[in-house]
Design a protein around this motif. Structure first.
Motif, PDB file in Angstrom:
ATOM      1  N   VAL A 148     125.734  77.648  55.712  1.00 12.04           N
ATOM      2  CA  VAL A 148     125.940  76.755  56.850  1.00 12.04           C
ATOM      3  C   VAL A 148     125.263  75.426  56.520  1.00 12.04           C
ATOM      4  O   VAL A 148     124.112  75.401  56.088  1.00 12.04           O
ATOM      5  N   GLU A 149     126.009  74.331  56.722  1.00 14.11           N
ATOM      6  CA  GLU A 149     125.490  73.001  56.385  1.00 14.11           C
ATOM      7  C   GLU A 149     124.820  72.350  57.582  1.00 14.11           C
ATOM      8  O   GLU A 149     125.423  72.249  58.660  1.00 14.11           O
ATOM      9  N   GLY A 150     123.566  71.907  57.426  1.00 13.64           N
ATOM     10  CA  GLY A 150     122.921  71.095  58.436  1.00 13.64           C
ATOM     11  C   GLY A 150     122.998  69.634  58.007  1.00 13.64           C
ATOM     12  O   GLY A 150     123.733  69.285  57.084  1.00 13.64           O
ATOM     13  N   ALA A 151     122.260  68.740  58.689  1.00 11.46           N
ATOM     14  CA  ALA A 151     122.267  67.310  58.347  1.00 11.46           C
ATOM     15  C   ALA A 151     121.233  67.082  57.255  1.00 11.46           C
ATOM     16  O   ALA A 151     120.076  66.757  57.527  1.00 11.46           O
ATOM     17  N   GLY A 152     121.669  67.292  56.009  1.00  7.95           N
ATOM     18  CA  GLY A 152     120.753  67.107  54.898  1.00  7.95           C
ATOM     19  C   GLY A 152     119.978  68.358  54.533  1.00  7.95           C
ATOM     20  O   GLY A 152     119.129  68.332  53.644  1.00  7.95           O
ATOM     21  N   TRP A 153     120.284  69.455  55.204  1.00  8.33           N
ATOM     22  CA  TRP A 153     119.654  70.747  54.890  1.00  8.33           C
ATOM     23  C   TRP A 153     120.708  71.831  55.022  1.00  8.33           C
ATOM     24  O   TRP A 153     121.782  71.617  55.568  1.00  8.33           O
ATOM     25  N   ARG A 154     120.383  73.012  54.531  1.00  6.60           N
ATOM     26  CA  ARG A 154     121.350  74.103  54.515  1.00  6.60           C
ATOM     27  C   ARG A 154     120.694  75.418  54.889  1.00  6.60           C
ATOM     28  O   ARG A 154     119.490  75.598  54.722  1.00  6.60           O
ATOM     29  N   ILE A 155     121.520  76.354  55.333  1.00  8.83           N
ATOM     30  CA  ILE A 155     121.091  77.748  55.444  1.00  8.83           C
ATOM     31  C   ILE A 155     122.032  78.565  54.562  1.00  8.83           C
ATOM     32  O   ILE A 155     123.254  78.377  54.583  1.00  8.83           O
ATOM     33  N   GLY A 156     121.476  79.446  53.742  1.00 11.18           N
ATOM     34  CA  GLY A 156     122.265  80.370  52.950  1.00 11.18           C
ATOM     35  C   GLY A 156     121.899  81.786  53.336  1.00 11.18           C
ATOM     36  O   GLY A 156     120.835  82.026  53.908  1.00 11.18           O
ATOM     37  N   GLY A 157     122.783  82.730  53.048  1.00 11.52           N
ATOM     38  CA  GLY A 157     122.456  84.114  53.396  1.00 11.52           C
ATOM     39  C   GLY A 157     123.300  85.117  52.654  1.00 11.52           C
ATOM     40  O   GLY A 157     124.392  84.806  52.171  1.00 11.52           O
ATOM     41  N   MET A 158     122.756  86.318  52.547  1.00 20.09           N
ATOM     42  CA  MET A 158     123.516  87.448  52.018  1.00 20.09           C
ATOM     43  C   MET A 158     123.159  88.679  52.836  1.00 20.09           C
ATOM     44  O   MET A 158     122.094  88.738  53.448  1.00 20.09           O
ATOM     45  N   ALA A 159     124.095  89.633  52.871  1.00 21.45           N
ATOM     46  CA  ALA A 159     123.882  90.846  53.664  1.00 21.45           C
ATOM     47  C   ALA A 159     124.542  92.012  52.976  1.00 21.45           C
ATOM     48  O   ALA A 159     125.495  91.847  52.222  1.00 21.45           O
ATOM     49  N   LYS A 160     123.997  93.187  53.240  1.00 19.90           N
ATOM     50  CA  LYS A 160     124.677  94.417  52.821  1.00 19.90           C
ATOM     51  C   LYS A 160     124.717  95.341  54.031  1.00 19.90           C
ATOM     52  O   LYS A 160     123.792  95.353  54.855  1.00 19.90           O
ATOM     53  N   GLY A 161     125.774  96.103  54.148  1.00 19.48           N
ATOM     54  CA  GLY A 161     125.882  97.033  55.266  1.00 19.48           C
ATOM     55  C   GLY A 161     127.330  97.392  55.487  1.00 19.48           C
ATOM     56  O   GLY A 161     128.196  96.530  55.440  1.00 19.48           O
ATOM     57  N   ALA A 162     127.589  98.659  55.710  1.00 18.80           N
ATOM     58  CA  ALA A 162     128.964  99.101  55.898  1.00 18.80           C
ATOM     59  C   ALA A 162     128.974 100.427  56.619  1.00 18.80           C
ATOM     60  O   ALA A 162     129.516 101.412  56.159  1.00 18.80           O
ATOM     61  N   GLY A 163     128.381 100.458  57.779  1.00 18.25           N
ATOM     62  CA  GLY A 163     128.284 101.708  58.520  1.00 18.25           C
ATOM     63  C   GLY A 163     126.852 101.864  58.949  1.00 18.25           C
ATOM     64  O   GLY A 163     125.980 101.089  58.547  1.00 18.25           O
ATOM     65  N   MET A 164     126.576 102.879  59.792  1.00 10.09           N
ATOM     66  CA  MET A 164     125.250 103.037  60.379  1.00 10.09           C
ATOM     67  C   MET A 164     124.838 101.719  61.028  1.00 10.09           C
ATOM     68  O   MET A 164     123.644 101.403  61.075  1.00 10.09           O
ATOM     69  N   LEU A 165     125.814 100.957  61.505  1.00 13.62           N
ATOM     70  CA  LEU A 165     125.483  99.702  62.157  1.00 13.62           C
ATOM     71  C   LEU A 165     125.146  99.996  63.606  1.00 13.62           C
ATOM     72  O   LEU A 165     125.935 100.579  64.316  1.00 13.62           O
ATOM     73  N   ALA A 166     123.984  99.597  64.030  1.00  6.11           N
ATOM     74  CA  ALA A 166     123.557  99.910  65.388  1.00  6.11           C
ATOM     75  C   ALA A 166     122.618  98.851  65.892  1.00  6.11           C
ATOM     76  O   ALA A 166     122.151  98.006  65.143  1.00  6.11           O
ATOM     77  N   PRO A 167     122.355  98.894  67.191  1.00 12.28           N
ATOM     78  CA  PRO A 167     121.559  97.828  67.788  1.00 12.28           C
ATOM     79  C   PRO A 167     120.153  97.797  67.220  1.00 12.28           C
ATOM     80  O   PRO A 167     119.712  98.744  66.610  1.00 12.28           O
ATOM     81  N   GLN A 168     119.452  96.720  67.564  1.00 11.61           N
ATOM     82  CA  GLN A 168     118.127  96.501  67.002  1.00 11.61           C
ATOM     83  C   GLN A 168     118.212  96.715  65.503  1.00 11.61           C
ATOM     84  O   GLN A 168     117.431  97.419  64.887  1.00 11.61           O
ATOM     85  N   LEU A 169     119.245  96.205  65.005  1.00 11.82           N
ATOM     86  CA  LEU A 169     119.605  96.123  63.606  1.00 11.82           C
ATOM     87  C   LEU A 169     120.466  97.265  63.082  1.00 11.82           C
ATOM     88  O   LEU A 169     120.202  98.432  63.307  1.00 11.82           O
ATOM     89  N   ALA A 170     121.474  96.841  62.409  1.00 13.46           N
ATOM     90  CA  ALA A 170     122.358  97.756  61.712  1.00 13.46           C
ATOM     91  C   ALA A 170     121.671  98.244  60.448  1.00 13.46           C
ATOM     92  O   ALA A 170     120.613  97.764  60.093  1.00 13.46           O
ATOM     93  N   THR A 171     122.287  99.229  59.758  1.00  9.98           N
ATOM     94  CA  THR A 171     121.759  99.576  58.440  1.00  9.98           C
ATOM     95  C   THR A 171     122.122  98.489  57.552  1.00  9.98           C
ATOM     96  O   THR A 171     123.201  98.473  56.990  1.00  9.98           O
ATOM     97  N   MET A 172     121.229  97.594  57.409  1.00 12.43           N
ATOM     98  CA  MET A 172     121.617  96.435  56.649  1.00 12.43           C
ATOM     99  C   MET A 172     120.368  95.760  56.155  1.00 12.43           C
ATOM    100  O   MET A 172     119.288  95.893  56.705  1.00 12.43           O
ATOM    101  N   LEU A 173     120.572  95.058  55.064  1.00 10.37           N
ATOM    102  CA  LEU A 173     119.529  94.198  54.524  1.00 10.37           C
ATOM    103  C   LEU A 173     120.119  92.801  54.527  1.00 10.37           C
ATOM    104  O   LEU A 173     121.256  92.594  54.118  1.00 10.37           O
ATOM    105  N   VAL A 174     119.353  91.858  55.018  1.00 12.48           N
ATOM    106  CA  VAL A 174     119.819  90.474  55.069  1.00 12.48           C
ATOM    107  C   VAL A 174     118.700  89.571  54.574  1.00 12.48           C
ATOM    108  O   VAL A 174     117.547  89.714  55.005  1.00 12.48           O
TER     109      VAL A 174
END
Lengths: 383, 383
Positions: free
Chosen positions: B156-182
């Motif tokens: 995501v592009e900000g004004a002269g700054w950026r946010i980057g990200g990666m995630a893994k997860g494909a099931g066991m997705l649930a509230p207060q976080l899915a089975t995922m690493l971000v």
């Protein structure tokens, strides 16, 4: 048999034309007295079907003289017309029996949002009334079946008195009542207040601990009718014990007939600080799709058990949990113990034991596995 | 790309021999500064994996310099040895980078109860360190995949700054976080307290509203690292908005890659008395196996929607609920309205709208359908 096993009851089951197959779909159970004490528990779902809204008023005075039940349509969310249909059915039963409609419990089961054809129901009431007999229990039990593969009946013998019962339900089984209709009868002399206490005690450890798929129905009703025809007044303890036996027997019949299930799973939680803790933990495991799918695959996946335990508020030390599958302690002190390969899950009955090591309370919750057949039955047809 | 899109970050993804296929299974992300502010949220599951227990201590001072992640084993319930493995991995990363182990977050994903081979991990850290580069984001995203069919990345592009990200997860997705690493990165200058506020706001309406199968994982971790390399300090509002966009984008990528799903389902609850009510109702529908199986069968079964609504404590009148499926109001005032046959559910995206008519609050919860492939993937293989 079943609801007509105790003295003072007649019943019938007839085809009223609600089921396209022409099978029996309307049941009538009548308490001929001399007493008409009763107790009833309903679904805890706030979205209740018309027959539940009606029957909640009927049972308030503790007097119920007849129960009329239909399969082939839940009469839930069918608008004012639907409530009028329930009312008309109760009135017709009352008219035929020469009693007040305010003493007639109505139960319906089937698809939500579908209007029941009123004339079919009223003609069915007439036919059922004509067929009432002291041998009618089996026909009544058959008439309330929906996706059930077998009818569910029970008889428990007391000392000179009996309890009889019938149930329908095969999925959507969840706490605070499964999707099920249950009529229990007894010829013991038991006042309404005691019937209520006994029924709540019995359902708390039977139907309420059945959690087939976590889905709570809009129509669940369990009604207990006492005719007093035996003339015998058992102690409340004896009666409650027999009633609990009857309810547990019917609950196990429901569990074994759950839609598409390959396994019956008994989850016993030991060493809990309270019975509530034990039930909360058991229920959380029973509702884990990942755990239920693993059992279907005969995979003793205790990691999925612990992941469910961790979602609860029960008292326990996350670093000191024991888990057994079919008697093999695969996890001790939250660490791998016996080889999971030694666990045999190929039989239908699976026992999971979790020791919270936090007290002396325990409870068992029953569920089924998550199978292809469950998905098929609940996706290929509306219900 | 992904985590290396913002300035000040290098990353790598390498095969460490944990996956039997020889695929990449170890990722390293390093914040080269000049700032090392961070914020992290973890699974709410009380049964936490060793890397979570370790990382909870690491993040307390708001300083994180590196994140090391492995697939191929969750390192959960593997005993004291397992914790020592996590510690050794952090120490090796610290040694190679010349930093303290107390600034290294460790994340693991895979099967519970299976020990990770420590030497493989340590050799993997060495290889990843040697491969670190400003182009390493894609390789890192690939190395954290388990049953994911695609890697998940966002910029995501900000004004002269950026946010980057990666995630893994494909099931066991649930509230207060899915089975995922971000892992999220930014080159904006944002102090740790503001990162924490922004991260909690962003996850609350993105990852926390994803409920693929109601199962909460033991390993979930979302870490946000700020390098300050752009030299620009955005307003907290601007930063939170961009971060929410990044988190929502990744959440939708997780949703679309959920194990065995045929449909992505967005459940929007309108007219709620509070946002909490809207989320509770949305979540209850998202967890109904009966509803999810119906969507798999392309059946617009609004009865199963209302039956779920009725299990909640939200404010509503059971006799005045509206339900739409893909824009067709099949139920108005708790009564059948448009013909369900006019609802087309054959596309992957399904929208369910429930109007509680009790206020102005609203929320959307996302889930998937319950399919044969879900049962297969979660019964045929351990995970």
């Amino acid at each position: 048999m079943s609801v007509t096993a105790p003295a003072g009851f007649v019943a019938a089951g007839v085809p009223a034309g609600l089921k396209s197959t022409g099978a029996k779909d309307l049941a009538l159970v009548v308490n001929e007295g001399p007493t008409h004490d009763s107790a009833t528990v309903f679904t805890a779902n706030r979205c209740k079907a018309n027959p539940v809204l009606w029957s909640q008023e009927v049972v308030k005075d503790g007097v119920v003289r007849a129960v009329v039940l239909n399969s082939g349509g839940a009469n839930c969310y069918t608008g004012p017309e639907g409530f009028q249909t329930t009312h008309a059915v109760a009135e017709r039963v009352a008219e035929r029996l020469g009693i007040g409609a305010g003493d007639v419990v109505v139960c319906s089961t089937g698809l939500i949002g579908l209007a029941n054809p009123r004339e079919h129901l009223l003609d069915g009431v007439d036919a059922a009334h004509a067929a009432l007999s002291a041998d009618g229990g089996a026909a009544a039990a058959e008439a309330i079946m929906t996706t059930d593969s077998v009818s569910k009946q029970v008889v428990v013998e007391g000392a000179g008195w009996r309890i009889g019962g019938m149930a329908k339900g095969a999925g959507m089984l969840a706490p605070q009542l499964a999707t099920m209709l249950v009529v229990l009868t007894t010829d013991a002399v038991v006042p309404a207040a005691d019937l209520d206490a006994a029924l709540r005690a019995a359902t708390r450890v039977s139907f309420d601990r059945l959690d087939s798929d976590g889905c709570m129905s809009t129509n669940d009703t369990v009604t207990l009718l006492a005719s007093g025809a035996s003339g015998i007044t058992p102690t409340l303890d004896d009666f409650t014990q027999a009633l609990t036996q009857a309810c547990t027997d019917l609950a196990m019949q429901l569990l074994k007939d759950a839609e598409g299930a390959d396994h019956e799973i008994a989850i016993t939680v030991l060493g809990a600080a309270s019975e509530d803790d034990a039930v909360e933990v058991g229920r959380s495991i029973a509702r884990s799709n990942l755990f239920k799918a693993a059992v279907f695959g005969n995979d003793p996946n205790w990691g999925r058990v612990l992941a469910s335990v961790g979602t609860t508020t029960a008292q326990f030390d996350p670093a000191d949990l024991d888990v057994a599958m079919n008697g093999v302690w695969v996890c001790r002190a939250s660490t791998p113990h016996a080889d999971p390969a030694t666990v045999d899950l190929t039989g239908r009955e699976v026992e999971v034991t979790v020791d919270l090591k936090s007290g002396d309370a325990r409870a068992t919750v029953w569920t089924n596995d998550l199978t292809h057949a469950y998905v098929h039955e609940n996706s290929a047809y509306s219900s």
